[in-house]
Design an enzyme around this catalytic site. Structure first.
Site, short mmCIF file in Angstrom:
data_model
loop_
_atom_site.label_atom_id
_atom_site.label_comp_id
_atom_site.label_asym_id
_atom_site.label_seq_id
_atom_site.Cartn_x
_atom_site.Cartn_y
_atom_site.Cartn_z
N CYS A 232 -19.72 3.98 13.03
CA CYS A 232 -18.46 4.67 12.46
C CYS A 232 -18.64 5.70 14.18
O CYS A 232 -20.18 6.03 13.56
CB CYS A 232 -18.17 5.17 11.66
SG CYS A 232 -16.76 5.91 11.15
N CYS B 185 -23.80 -5.76 0.29
CA CYS B 185 -23.61 -5.10 1.40
C CYS B 185 -25.62 -5.13 1.30
O CYS B 185 -26.07 -5.27 2.54
CB CYS B 185 -23.14 -4.00 1.52
SG CYS B 185 -22.15 -3.68 1.48
N CYS C 11 -27.86 -2.95 4.20
CA CYS C 11 -27.16 -3.29 5.62
C CYS C 11 -26.39 -1.49 5.34
O CYS C 11 -26.04 -1.30 4.99
CB CYS C 11 -26.18 -4.35 5.40
SG CYS C 11 -25.67 -4.08 7.03
N CYS D 94 -11.73 10.63 10.73
CA CYS D 94 -10.86 8.83 10.84
C CYS D 94 -10.55 8.47 11.63
O CYS D 94 -9.01 9.46 11.37
CB CYS D 94 -10.90 8.26 9.85
SG CYS D 94 -10.13 6.15 9.56
N ASP E 28 0.80 -1.26 0.41
CA ASP E 28 -0.14 0.33 0.06
C ASP E 28 0.76 1.14 -0.15
O ASP E 28 0.10 2.80 0.38
CB ASP E 28 -1.03 -0.11 1.24
CG ASP E 28 0.09 -0.33 2.30
OD1 ASP E 28 0.90 0.11 2.57
OD2 ASP E 28 -0.80 -0.77 3.23
N CYS F 52 -22.54 -0.76 9.31
CA CYS F 52 -20.47 0.24 9.46
C CYS F 52 -20.81 1.40 9.65
O CYS F 52 -20.72 1.64 10.06
CB CYS F 52 -20.08 -0.73 8.17
SG CYS F 52 -20.35 0.00 6.64
#
Length: 217
Positions: free
Chosen positions: A194, A184, A187, A210, A130, A190
């Site tokens: 958060c 998904c 739904c 974040c 990454d 998440c």
């Protein structure tokens, strides 16, 4: 056994739990989404993401690339309770072992050498994690390794999201996988959970909210 199947077998022996192939073509839709994300200032102070590198084009990293081999390496999916006296804290599960950048690159390089020996022809390659300017989640989805969920993570069916992605760009043609359908549905668990509201929907994240960005970047 054809070369693609042999590569998967070799990758599994190196500890990868899923391997998929994508053509080394430029990712037009993903490039547009990146431009939109940057334009909305969701990158915060990560100015390098708006740099000159074309993250959507694997051939910007290896001109001879024909295929991107996307590999998933699992990490701990259990959250052990702190033990012993004194102050306690938790760190991200993926960071509890050796530096995954080093581990992934070592295994990708080992896989490249096995491919070079097996292919019967000269093979140019480049191993990426990454830190490379590459849209790896979009490539994982293109290759059929998994799908990008509403939490912006790649969900690999049967494995979930507790995997690290690594890519091996190679100068040989391998049959590409078919993208996984998004699962998904309706739904929004998440997004709802958060704690900082960083997940804004549309499979996008405002990095400025974040916790990972706030503690690392």
């Amino acid at each position: 056994m054809e070369l693609g199947a042999r590569i998967r077998s070799q990758a599994e022996r190196l500890g990868f739990v899923r391997v998929a192939y994508a053509p080394a073509d430029r990712l037009g839709v993903a490039a547009e989404r990146l431009r939109e994300w940057l334009a909305r200032d969701f990158a915060g102070e990560m100015e390098y993401l708006a740099g000159p590198a074309d993250r959507a084009d694997p051939r910007a990293l290896l001109a001879a690339a024909r295929t991107v081999i996307v590999c998933a390496l699992p990490y701990a999916s259990t959250d052990a309770a702190p033990d012993g006296p004194g102050p306690h804290g938790r760190i991200a599960r993926y960071a509890r072992g050796a530096d995954y950048h080093v581990v992934l690159k070592q295994r990708l390089r080992a896989l490249a050498e096995l491919i070079r020996a097996d292919a019967g022809t000269a093979v140019a390659w480049r191993a990426c994690v990454d830190t490379a300017p590459l849209l790896e989640r979009a490539l994982a989805a293109q290759a059929g390794l998994g799908f990008v969920a509403k939490n912006t993570m790649v969900i690999t069916p049967g494995l979930g999201s507790y995997t690290l992605l690594g890519e091996l760009l190679v100068s040989i043609d391998l049959a590409s996988g078919a993208p996984e359908p998004e699962r998904c549905g309706r739904c929004t668990a998440c997004i709802d959970v958060c704690p900082t509201g960083a997940l804004i929907g549309g499979r996008m994240m405002d990095a400025r909210r974040c916790i990972s960005y706030l503690t690392i970047e």
